[in-house]
Design an enzyme around this catalytic site. Structure first.
Site, short mmCIF file in Angstrom:
data_model
loop_
_atom_site.label_atom_id
_atom_site.label_comp_id
_atom_site.label_asym_id
_atom_site.label_seq_id
_atom_site.Cartn_x
_atom_site.Cartn_y
_atom_site.Cartn_z
N ASP A 129 2.58 -11.77 -3.08
CA ASP A 129 2.86 -12.06 -1.67
C ASP A 129 4.18 -12.81 -1.49
O ASP A 129 4.75 -12.81 -0.41
CB ASP A 129 1.74 -12.92 -1.06
CG ASP A 129 0.45 -12.13 -0.88
OD1 ASP A 129 0.45 -10.93 -1.18
OD2 ASP A 129 -0.54 -12.74 -0.45
N ALA A 188 12.14 2.07 6.62
CA ALA A 188 11.06 2.21 7.62
C ALA A 188 11.61 2.09 9.04
O ALA A 188 12.64 1.47 9.28
CB ALA A 188 10.01 1.13 7.38
N LYS A 216 12.41 12.96 13.83
CA LYS A 216 11.25 13.83 14.03
C LYS A 216 10.02 13.28 13.31
O LYS A 216 8.93 13.82 13.38
CB LYS A 216 11.56 15.23 13.52
CG LYS A 216 12.73 15.88 14.28
CD LYS A 216 12.62 17.38 14.24
CE LYS A 216 13.70 18.08 15.05
NZ LYS A 216 13.99 17.48 16.33
N HIS A 253 -4.63 -2.49 -3.93
CA HIS A 253 -4.41 -3.08 -5.25
C HIS A 253 -3.49 -2.26 -6.16
O HIS A 253 -3.12 -2.75 -7.23
CB HIS A 253 -5.75 -3.35 -5.94
CG HIS A 253 -6.49 -4.50 -5.30
ND1 HIS A 253 -7.23 -4.33 -4.16
CD2 HIS A 253 -6.56 -5.80 -5.62
CE1 HIS A 253 -7.75 -5.49 -3.81
NE2 HIS A 253 -7.36 -6.41 -4.68
O1 F6P Z 1 -2.78 -12.98 -3.26
C1 F6P Z 1 -2.34 -11.72 -3.53
C2 F6P Z 1 -3.19 -10.68 -2.83
O2 F6P Z 1 -2.95 -9.44 -3.46
C3 F6P Z 1 -3.00 -10.56 -1.32
O3 F6P Z 1 -1.88 -9.81 -0.95
C4 F6P Z 1 -4.28 -9.89 -0.91
O4 F6P Z 1 -4.56 -10.14 0.45
C5 F6P Z 1 -5.28 -10.55 -1.81
O5 F6P Z 1 -4.57 -10.97 -2.97
C6 F6P Z 1 -6.41 -9.66 -2.25
O6 F6P Z 1 -7.26 -10.43 -3.03
P1 F6P Z 1 -8.43 -9.84 -3.93
O7 F6P Z 1 -7.80 -9.12 -5.08
O8 F6P Z 1 -9.17 -11.05 -4.35
O9 F6P Z 1 -9.19 -8.92 -3.05
#
Ligand code: F6P
Length: 323
Positions: A129, A188, A216, A253
């Site tokens: 993050d 973006a 487009k 993930h």
């Molecule tokens: O802290 C990193 C992070 O990947 C965030 O971007 C995300 O909201 C969170 O962890 C997800 O956490 P978990 O893997 O515990 O679901």
């Protein structure tokens, strides 16, 4: 300083292994004993250790995830949990601990230092993050951002071929660093970030403007914020408003794993060395980071109490580069 522990806590981030390797090799170069603590604060509370010698970290610099494993441990937010950790630290005979993690990890470490006279604690920022105050970049951000850019590039092929609107949701619970940088690099058309209120009007207007000047297709990068999956709702509302077909891709993930980029390996190595050197210098209760190209130690409380702002220049240029 004779015996040092190391742990990774919170979300895993690519480059953590490069950092662990650097910590181990630096410790050994200074004749310090080094011990791995498994599964973050869960292992710290339970005294769950693993020996770390040169063999244990050999051939790991290119691996994502964390060889020490990690956890999000709510027991650490109770005084009882922290006192158990302090007792385990004494039992393990640790003089110092290197903690690789994000805001939650450093919050926990500050509370531990306040509750108990324990080992010296030095943090290293590891979070895709990138939302930790006291460092320009956290370990893992570069790899995750590159993953998002690759995904945007791939999806753009389909967006262009089908003249479609795509909403690509990236991670970033409380911060828009991933969305902003991958949005710029991926070209973006619009961004949704936790730092700004979601405005269906604004998103729709900007996409409509793009169509007026000849676009487009369009890509909107959405930071998940505290509501993973939020892009489905936004996409539905914008699609209805524009009467234009859209698709949603949630990267989830996928962004957290995979081999670390050069930048994350170098940053992990640099900060791992800096953390052990900080302990040898007698420092405690701080996090090592890199600010403006220079190494810096920031008090642990500041790392989670202060909000790291997005780069104003990047926000400014996004607006007209995306037109
Ligand atoms: O802290 C990193 C992070 O990947 C965030 O971007 C995300 O909201 C969170 O962890 C997800 O956490 P978990 O893997 O515990 O679901």
């Amino acid at each position: 300083m004779k015996r040092v522990g190391i742990l990774t806590s919170g979300g895993d981030a690519p480059g953590m292994n490069a950092c662990i390797r650097a910590v181990v090799r630096t410790a050994l170069a200074h004749d310090l004993a080094i011990v791995g603590i498994r599964r973050g604060y869960t292992g710290l509370i339970n005294g769950d250790t693993v020996p770390l010698d040169r063999g244990a970290i050999r051939n790991t610099i290119h691996l994502g995830g964390t060889i020490l494993e990690t956890s999000r441990n709510s027991d650490f937010y109770t005084k009882e949990g922290r006192l158990r950790a302090a007792a385990a630290i004494a039992q393990m005979g640790l003089d110092g601990i290197v903690l690789i993690g994000g805001e939650g990890t450093f919050h926990g470490a500050s509370l531990l230092a306040a509750d108990a006279d324990t080992a010296a604690l030095v943090g290293v920022p590891g979070s895709i993050d990138n939302d930790v105050y006291g460092t320009d970049y956290c370990i893992g951000f570069d790899t995750a951002a590159n993953c998002a850019v690759e995904a945007i590039d791939r999806i753009r092929d389909t967006a262009r071929s089908h003249e479609r609107l795509f909403f690509i949701e990236v991670m970033g619970r409380t911060a828009g660093f991933l969305a902003l940088e991958s949005g710029i690099a991926g070209g973006a058309e619009e961004l949704v970030i936790p730092e700004e209120e979601v405005s269906i009007d604004r998103i729709s207007d900007r996409i409509r403007q793009g169509f007026i000047v000849g676009k487009k297709s369009a890509i909107v990068v959405v930071a998940e914020g505290d509501t993973p999956g939020i892009s489905f709702k936004i996409a539905r509302e914008v699609s209805e408003r524009l009467n234009f077909d859209s698709r949603v891709v949630v990267l989830g993930h996928l962004q957290r794993g995979g081999p670390p980029t050069l930048r994350d390996r170098v940053l992990g190595s640099l900060l791992g060395v800096a953390a052990v050197e900080a302990l040898l210098d007698g420092r405690s209760g701080c996090m090592v980071g890199e600010v403006g190209g220079a190494l810096k130690c920031t008090p642990l409380e500041e790392t989670w109490q202060k909000k790291k702002p997005l780069d104003d220049d990047l926000r400014r240029i996004f607006v007209f580069l995306s037109e």
